[in-house]
Design a protein around this motif. Sequence first.
Motif, PDB file in Angstrom:
ATOM      1  N   LEU A 218       0.069  -0.611  -0.067  1.00  0.00           N
ATOM      2  CA  LEU A 218       0.427   0.079  -0.239  1.00  0.00           C
ATOM      3  C   LEU A 218       0.779   1.203  -0.238  1.00  0.00           C
ATOM      4  O   LEU A 218       1.028   1.986  -0.380  1.00  0.00           O
ATOM      5  CB  LEU A 218      -1.127   0.071   1.445  1.00  0.00           C
ATOM      6  N   LEU A 219       2.009   0.895   0.875  1.00  0.00           N
ATOM      7  CA  LEU A 219       3.026   2.323   0.655  1.00  0.00           C
ATOM      8  C   LEU A 219       4.095   2.905  -1.202  1.00  0.00           C
ATOM      9  O   LEU A 219       4.215   3.751  -0.721  1.00  0.00           O
ATOM     10  CB  LEU A 219       4.208   1.837   1.285  1.00  0.00           C
ATOM     11  N   VAL A 220       3.697   1.977  -1.328  1.00  0.00           N
ATOM     12  CA  VAL A 220       4.089   2.014  -3.001  1.00  0.00           C
ATOM     13  C   VAL A 220       2.737   2.832  -4.236  1.00  0.00           C
ATOM     14  O   VAL A 220       3.571   3.533  -4.817  1.00  0.00           O
ATOM     15  CB  VAL A 220       4.300   1.329  -3.892  1.00  0.00           C
ATOM     16  N   LEU A 221       1.956   2.879  -3.527  1.00  0.00           N
ATOM     17  CA  LEU A 221       0.508   3.360  -4.366  1.00  0.00           C
ATOM     18  C   LEU A 221       0.152   4.336  -4.943  1.00  0.00           C
ATOM     19  O   LEU A 221       0.561   4.997  -6.137  1.00  0.00           O
ATOM     20  CB  LEU A 221      -0.993   2.388  -3.685  1.00  0.00           C
ATOM     21  N   PRO A 222       1.364   5.351  -3.976  1.00  0.00           N
ATOM     22  CA  PRO A 222       1.440   7.221  -4.790  1.00  0.00           C
ATOM     23  C   PRO A 222       2.253   6.996  -5.881  1.00  0.00           C
ATOM     24  O   PRO A 222       1.804   7.542  -6.236  1.00  0.00           O
ATOM     25  CB  PRO A 222       1.917   7.581  -3.042  1.00  0.00           C
ATOM     26  N   ALA A 223       3.552   6.011  -5.777  1.00  0.00           N
ATOM     27  CA  ALA A 223       4.588   5.969  -6.503  1.00  0.00           C
ATOM     28  C   ALA A 223       3.867   5.479  -8.022  1.00  0.00           C
ATOM     29  O   ALA A 223       4.218   6.034  -9.126  1.00  0.00           O
ATOM     30  CB  ALA A 223       5.799   4.976  -6.158  1.00  0.00           C
ATOM     31  N   VAL A 224       3.050   4.788  -7.890  1.00  0.00           N
ATOM     32  CA  VAL A 224       2.053   4.342  -8.738  1.00  0.00           C
ATOM     33  C   VAL A 224       1.302   4.945 -10.220  1.00  0.00           C
ATOM     34  O   VAL A 224       1.076   5.159 -10.542  1.00  0.00           O
ATOM     35  CB  VAL A 224       1.281   2.633  -9.027  1.00  0.00           C
ATOM     36  N   THR A 341       9.090   5.412  -4.546  1.00  0.00           N
ATOM     37  CA  THR A 341       9.348   4.561  -3.538  1.00  0.00           C
ATOM     38  C   THR A 341       9.871   4.668  -2.994  1.00  0.00           C
ATOM     39  O   THR A 341      10.223   4.055  -1.995  1.00  0.00           O
ATOM     40  CB  THR A 341       9.346   3.257  -4.703  1.00  0.00           C
ATOM     41  N   VAL A 342      11.023   4.139  -3.065  1.00  0.00           N
ATOM     42  CA  VAL A 342      12.942   4.848  -2.598  1.00  0.00           C
ATOM     43  C   VAL A 342      12.609   5.388  -1.716  1.00  0.00           C
ATOM     44  O   VAL A 342      12.620   4.810  -0.502  1.00  0.00           O
ATOM     45  CB  VAL A 342      13.853   4.013  -4.028  1.00  0.00           C
ATOM     46  N   ALA A 343      12.162   6.709  -1.826  1.00  0.00           N
ATOM     47  CA  ALA A 343      12.634   7.974  -0.428  1.00  0.00           C
ATOM     48  C   ALA A 343      11.400   7.108   0.775  1.00  0.00           C
ATOM     49  O   ALA A 343      11.231   7.315   1.263  1.00  0.00           O
ATOM     50  CB  ALA A 343      12.019   8.678  -1.402  1.00  0.00           C
ATOM     51  N   ILE A 344      10.142   7.072  -0.431  1.00  0.00           N
ATOM     52  CA  ILE A 344       9.097   6.867   1.280  1.00  0.00           C
ATOM     53  C   ILE A 344       9.170   5.117   1.573  1.00  0.00           C
ATOM     54  O   ILE A 344       9.530   5.715   3.190  1.00  0.00           O
ATOM     55  CB  ILE A 344       7.659   6.110  -0.047  1.00  0.00           C
ATOM     56  N   LEU A 345       9.982   4.444   1.109  1.00  0.00           N
ATOM     57  CA  LEU A 345      10.389   3.470   2.442  1.00  0.00           C
ATOM     58  C   LEU A 345      11.764   3.756   2.773  1.00  0.00           C
ATOM     59  O   LEU A 345      11.413   3.284   4.077  1.00  0.00           O
ATOM     60  CB  LEU A 345      10.537   1.899   1.570  1.00  0.00           C
ATOM     61  N   ALA A 346      12.683   4.294   2.487  1.00  0.00           N
ATOM     62  CA  ALA A 346      13.244   5.069   3.352  1.00  0.00           C
ATOM     63  C   ALA A 346      13.188   5.817   4.279  1.00  0.00           C
ATOM     64  O   ALA A 346      13.645   5.399   5.906  1.00  0.00           O
ATOM     65  CB  ALA A 346      14.379   5.326   2.913  1.00  0.00           C
TER      66      ALA A 346
END
Length: 549
Positions: A218-224, A341-346
């Motif tokens: 769900l965290l990656v959806l903004p990047a999609v 995506t990398v920024a959000i996960l980091a």
Amino acid sequence: MTDTLPAATGTRVPAQRRPAHDSGPASGKPAPPGRLRSSRPDLLLCGGLLVTIMLVQGWNISDYPTLSDDEGTYLAQAWAVQQGEGLAHYTYWYDHPPLGWIQIAVLTWIPALLSPESMTVGAMRGVMLVVSAVSAILVYVIARRLSLPCWAAGLAMILFGLSPLSVVLQREIFLDNLAVMWTLLAFALAASPNRHLWHHFGAGIAAATAVLTKETMLLVLPAVLVTMWRHSHQDTRKFAVTGAVTACALIGFSYPLFALLKGELLPGAGHVSLWEGIQYQLTRPGSGFILDEGSGSYGVLQSWLYYDRVLPLGGLAGALLLLVTWRWSVTARSLAGPALTVAILAVLALRPTGYLPAMYVIQALPFLALVLAGGAASVAHAVLRRWRTEAEKRGVTLGRYALAGVLVLAAGAYVVPRWYDGDRTAVTADANAPYEAAAEWMASEVENPEDTRVLVDDALWLDLVHAGYEPGLGVIWFYKADLDPAVTETMPGGWRDIDYVVASPTVRRDAVDLPNVKAAMNHSAPVAVFGTGADRIEIRRIQPSGAAR
């Protein structure tokens, strides 16, 4: 490949209003990036790298890394799905959506039919090669669709598939690997050069499938969404994005609807609930700040860096470079989705109060590879352009290919020795010999296994089921001896009603908080030991006399 699907179902942008890079083979111009079917160099490079990746990841896959509890859990749930009965080794309590192990059940169905006894963690790791292959191809496709040159797309594929960190984690039967595959498919469809509406709807469906496979996606959806916005046509952008979001939401709501129809949406007496599962995930104890040397998160970070420093640290640097140069770099704007995506996960990994599992990095691996390759392409382009300018000023013949070769050799001299050691371990070490020996001993040395009760961890549970032990009440996941009323009711004598404990490192570690398991350990004696040190597996027989050993 997604590009080979018919395009007749989508709404085409009128040719006269289509940007130049949308022109395809019919116009006599080169195919857009990502159309591998139209590019022989792309096909050859992607195919050659895929063979190499599959060889490295597949060689010795059952023996390294060490079997994990999560693998045993997911495969046991998949086996229960195949059986069509309530034979799972613990009650489903909405810890993760069930779609993940349903997919594992599908992947392992044919091997299980051909050889039911092979439905064990080590043997079934081979099916993860299918997931790894699809994901590696999608990384290449995304790189090309995001305008990276052929060599940079190949670099992204190599980083994703051959990093020792990737080799270790992608071999394991984790829901995260399946979810990453669906997430990459969502990115590939969102960046489709054809810009068909059905591609964007498909991206929404793929994104929802990723979330229902592992909810952390769900965290990656903004990047999609960012990728889709940038790559959709301005005339149909709002409709395409709305359709994708709607498709994603409708499919995503099937999970709470499933819980509602079962009467398990909200807490109540005598049943589990989705709300309790969500509450647990949001309130579970944190593992500390990732840069605090005494925290659990720091230990997880060090375990990642033990396998590879190039991809995690280089990927973070690449993401930072792309985000900083976003305003004036075409490459940075093209890779906005992966960089975000990398920024959000980091950022989430840096939360001092958050919980950081060891497999968290899996969802970042393809995007770290993409932004590192993109950063390398951006730097290489800038260096070559400056070199060309200086050479022209001085009237010197441009040796850009020579310079590019020097840069590649320098990078290879740093990376290859570090990766060689890690990958060599992955293809030669046998970390699971104690597990295999313990499973063999329990299958051959115990008389009447159908009447024997034994406590085991997740990784060995299916092995003993196939050896003839009764699922659930004969071979018991060790936690249930204390935490499951359906099991404890059949143990009026507590530890005395157990015959054996297979004391793996997991069982020994967690027994301190489980009274029945701890007592069984204290009132048992080892009859066979496999391996040495902290990784050993002891088969312990209960001593009815109660003598502590």
